[in-house]
Design a protein around this motif. Structure first.
Motif, PDB file in Angstrom:
ATOM      1  N   GLY A  60       3.253   7.913  -2.702  1.00 45.31           N
ATOM      2  CA  GLY A  60       2.869   9.103  -1.941  1.00 45.31           C
ATOM      3  C   GLY A  60       1.564   8.923  -1.184  1.00 45.31           C
ATOM      4  O   GLY A  60       1.321   9.606  -0.198  1.00 45.31           O
ATOM      5  N   TYR A  61       0.719   8.006  -1.671  1.00 45.10           N
ATOM      6  CA  TYR A  61      -0.588   7.792  -1.026  1.00 45.10           C
ATOM      7  C   TYR A  61      -0.577   6.496  -0.221  1.00 45.10           C
ATOM      8  O   TYR A  61      -0.403   5.415  -0.790  1.00 45.10           O
ATOM      9  CB  TYR A  61      -1.701   7.669  -2.062  1.00 45.10           C
ATOM     10  N   ASP A  62      -0.792   6.619   1.073  1.00 48.31           N
ATOM     11  CA  ASP A  62      -0.911   5.437   1.930  1.00 48.31           C
ATOM     12  C   ASP A  62      -2.406   5.128   2.057  1.00 48.31           C
ATOM     13  O   ASP A  62      -3.091   5.618   2.954  1.00 48.31           O
ATOM     14  CB  ASP A  62      -0.283   5.753   3.298  1.00 48.31           C
ATOM     15  N   ILE A  84     -12.644   3.618   2.353  1.00 49.58           N
ATOM     16  CA  ILE A  84     -11.283   3.845   1.827  1.00 49.58           C
ATOM     17  C   ILE A  84     -10.779   5.179   2.362  1.00 49.58           C
ATOM     18  O   ILE A  84     -11.413   6.220   2.160  1.00 49.58           O
ATOM     19  CB  ILE A  84     -11.266   3.820   0.294  1.00 49.58           C
ATOM     20  N   MET A  85      -9.646   5.109   3.046  1.00 41.32           N
ATOM     21  CA  MET A  85      -9.088   6.304   3.674  1.00 41.32           C
ATOM     22  C   MET A  85      -7.621   6.430   3.297  1.00 41.32           C
ATOM     23  O   MET A  85      -6.993   5.465   2.866  1.00 41.32           O
ATOM     24  CB  MET A  85      -9.260   6.221   5.189  1.00 41.32           C
ATOM     25  N   ILE A  86      -7.102   7.640   3.440  1.00 39.94           N
ATOM     26  CA  ILE A  86      -5.683   7.862   3.139  1.00 39.94           C
ATOM     27  C   ILE A  86      -5.017   8.328   4.422  1.00 39.94           C
ATOM     28  O   ILE A  86      -5.478   9.284   5.058  1.00 39.94           O
ATOM     29  CB  ILE A  86      -5.505   8.923   2.024  1.00 39.94           C
ATOM     30  N   LYS A  87      -3.944   7.625   4.785  1.00 46.40           N
ATOM     31  CA  LYS A  87      -3.254   7.984   6.019  1.00 46.40           C
ATOM     32  C   LYS A  87      -2.524   9.308   5.801  1.00 46.40           C
ATOM     33  O   LYS A  87      -1.879   9.509   4.769  1.00 46.40           O
ATOM     34  CB  LYS A  87      -2.257   6.881   6.397  1.00 46.40           C
ATOM     35  N   LEU A  88      -2.664  10.211   6.762  1.00 43.68           N
ATOM     36  CA  LEU A  88      -2.008  11.518   6.668  1.00 43.68           C
ATOM     37  C   LEU A  88      -0.515  11.359   6.937  1.00 43.68           C
ATOM     38  O   LEU A  88      -0.134  10.474   7.692  1.00 43.68           O
ATOM     39  CB  LEU A  88      -2.621  12.485   7.678  1.00 43.68           C
TER      40      LEU A  88
END
Ligand code: COA
Ligand code: AMP
Length: 630
Positions: free
Chosen positions: A420-422, A441-445
């Motif tokens: 669920g987390y990219d 560190i980022m999470i793609k929406l």
């Protein structure tokens, strides 16, 4: 099941993946759309669906044969008491308290602020809000009146739930004067406060405003669950931002329930009916997610522990709870294990207890140092799983998903991205960095269900704080890297957040307090390494010209100001007085460099520094209190 396959499935078909997970929840009305992306960058899960979180956490288990099963065990070494509440009893208590709230005019969408210790009534209060569609906002007991006032003004609660006192090992903390002061300070005034009187300290109630919890329950008509939209808020939880003003993280009902339920089996590998214990506090996100909602949504028994890892009465306290209540899986912060290890280095007390039912220990809330991980593995002889997440997400971003496939543990890494987390590691241009290289560190929406849809009444701050760095990505605020095999390594924060005993605090907030000291011209607060708490805040103050007050007096005043304005939880006890602070030529204080000096790490003198000589003055000052030792 294979982790790679599950992860790939969640990326390729998120709607199918989460629609399947949503079958674990009972809905009054199915959703029209699994993921509504019509208003980017705001994403909404299970648009059009209707459910009730309390029904899913309590009532349905009573209907499905769990009425006699323990829902909650309250274990309180500080009051020497224990009690077990079955799902049947929990339903009655929650329905009754929901009736108390309804009788005071609290309904769908109204806010209820909860400032309470670790007692079962706190959980009852939270679930009662969920039952009638009210939005709770729990404030951790270790915050001071001013912090409470800020939250009252932002959430504008109709009602406040509180208790006469909390108990910190042997100290009785009187809550009522803090609450009264907060209400005095705030511009918004709640209509009523419902106060749980505890025998250890009875509070004086304000006639007309304050209601006695037990008396109100005695005459209340039970209230039933009301359907709410999946996208309606369940709660607001304030967390430290980069200023003194906390951020009101909003949690919705639908996505949250789905993610919580899914995580219990897939991350923690727990089955309904088992005992799951998160040794945290309901005031933190770990408490919301894994003391209250997730275990109950899954039909587990949860434990509300009013005690500490050490001192209540000894470092065997955790093992006692595990053995006495047949705990299968436990979750706490590494700092708790460091505290135990310090007092019982060989883990001798573990041998006094039967821990045969205990399967897995999960750690989160701060970086898990390999020493602590190995100590726990060697002594408990069960897998010890570090996982990484934050208030904003409500559940694990990276973890070793024990219910999917146990991956080899790499000490110091919380393993790989949870389905669920990219999760991406990006450079300043927004490009993926190479494996092993550090980046943001980022999470793609879109983020998966359960993660914050926005900040309370503040879409703008949500976008500005989290979504404006690189379009289409959520900024976690952590920096680190992914190795060749996709394991994540969380190295540091990119902002002024520090982590003290697993508690998230803003050094900016502490600087705002110190700057108000009449003798302080300038100040900086940094987080310095600490063997027990991970980090501790350290303040450096420059005095105004002509101040002739004794340094000790000023330091003591600074310490008590932070305690009074932010709270004891800040653990602010280190202050040094310096002549000057190191800055860049454009006037930016070099906090990162000072932290490296304080921790005795190698550092480069920044090319932009205005006057490099200041660094050795700072080093000497830090050295005088035992820091900056190489
Ligand atoms: N209400 C009022 N005061 C509180 C409080 C509460 N709910 N929780 C903490 N405080 C106070 C403490 O009494 C202490 O005050 P003091 O300065 O007068 O001693 C101060 O806040 C700091 O508390 P704490 O961080 O708990 O430190 P500690 O030195 O008392 O205990 C540990 C250290 C490691 C035992 C403790 O931090 C701990 O149990 N941590 C577990 C980790 C955890 O729960 N993390 C939450 C996220 S998962
Ligand atoms: P909070 O919102 O209070 O849960 O704090 C979240 C922050 O704590 C994260 O952004 C990280 O900086 C830190 N954190 C939480 N868990 C871990 C972990 N397992 N490893 C490293 N840092 C962590």
């Amino acid at each position: 099941m294979s982790y790679e396959k599950e992860y790939a499935r969640s990326m390729e078909d998120p709607e199918g993946f989460w629609a399947e997970a949503a079958e674990g929840i009972d809905w009054y009305k199915p959703w029209d759309k699994v993921l509504d992306d019509s208003n980017k960058p705001f994403y909404r899960w299970f648009q059009g669906g209707e459910l009730n979180t309390c029904y899913n956490a309590v009532d349905r288990h009573v209907e499905n044969g769990r009425a006699e099963q323990a829902a909650l065990i309250y274990d309180s070494p500080v009051t020497n008491s224990k009690k077990t509440i079955t799902y049947g009893e929990l339903k009655e208590q929650v329905a009754t308290f929901a009736g108390v709230l309804a009788a005071q005019g609290v309904g769908k969408g109204d806010r209820v602020l909860i400032y309470m210790p670790m007692v079962s009534e706190t959980v009852v209060g939270m679930l009662a809000c969920a039952r009638i569609g009210a939005v709770h906002s729990v404030v951790f007991g270790g915050f001071a009146a001013k912090e409470l006032a800020t939250r009252i003004d932002d959430a504008k609660p109709k009602i406040v739930l509180s208790a006469s006192c909390g108990i910190e090992v042997k100290k009785i903390i009187s809550y009522k004067p803090l609450l009264d002061e907060a209400i005095n300070l705030s511009s918004h005034k709640p209509n009523h406060c419902v106060i749980l009187q505890r025998p250890q300290l009875v509070a004086e109630l304000q006639p007309g405003r304050d209601l006695d919890w037990d008396e109100a329950c005695a005459t209340a008509e039970p209230a039933d669950c009301v359907p709410v939209a999946a996208t309606d808020p369940l709660y607001i939880l304030y967390t430290s931002g980069t200023t003194g003003i906390p951020k009101g993280v909003v949690r919705d009902n639908g996505g949250h329930a789905v993610a919580m339920k899914w995580s219990m089996k897939n991350i923690y590998n727990v089955d309904p009916g088992e005992v799951y214990w998160a040794a945290s506090d309901v005031g933190w996100v770990v408490g919301h997610s894994y003391i209250v909602y997730a275990p109950l949504l899954h039909g587990c028994t949860t434990i509300v522990y009013e005690g500490k890892p050490v001192g209540t009465p000894d470092p065997g306290a955790f093992w006692r709870v595990i053995s006495e209540h047949d705990v299968s899986v436990m979750f706490t912060a590494p700092t708790a294990f460091r505290a135990i290890k310090r007092e019982d280095p060989e883990g001798k007390l573990i041998n006094d207890y039967d821990m045969s039912k205990f399967r897995t220990l999960f750690l989160a809330g701060e970086r898990c140092d390999p020493d602590t991980l190995h100590w726990a593995e060697d002594n408990l002889k069960v897998p010890v799983i570090d996982h990484w997440w934050q208030t904003e997400t409500a559940w694990g971003i990276a973890a070793n998903c024990m219910g999917i496939e146990q991956l080899p543990v790499r000490p110091g890494s919380p393993s790989k991205s949870v389905p669920g987390y990219d999760v991406r590691v990006l450079d300043s241009n927004g490009d993926d960095v190479a494996p092993g290289d550090i980046g943001s560190i980022m999470i793609k929406l879109p983020m998966p269900p359960g993660c914050l849809p926005t900040l309370w009444n503040n879409d703008e701050r949500y976008v500005e704080s989290y979504l404006s760095y690189h379009e289409g990505y959520y900024l976690t605020g952590d920096a680190g890297y992914k190795d060749e095999d996709g394991y994540l390594w969380i190295m540091s924060r990119i902002d002024d957040i520090i982590n003290v005993a697993g508690h998230r605090l803003s050094t900016g907030g502490m600087e705002e307090v110190l700057a108000n000291h009449p003798d302080v011209a300038e100040c900086a607060v940094i987080g310095v390494e600490d063997k027990l708490k991970g980090e501790l805040p350290l303040g450096m103050v420059v005095l105004k010209a002509g101040v002739d007050k004794a340094g000790d007096e000023i330091r003591a005043e600074c310490i008590s100001m932070v305690r009074e304005k932010i709270g004891p939880v800040a653990a602010f006890k280190l202050v040094i007085i310096v002549e000057r602070l190191p800055k860049t030529r454009s006037g930016k204080i070099l906090r990162g460099t000072m932290k490296k000096i304080a921790d005795g790490q190698d550092f480069k003198v920044p090319a932009t520094i205005d006057d490099p000589a200041i660094l050795s003055e700072i080093s000497d000052a830090l050295n005088s209190i035992g820091y900056a030792q190489t």
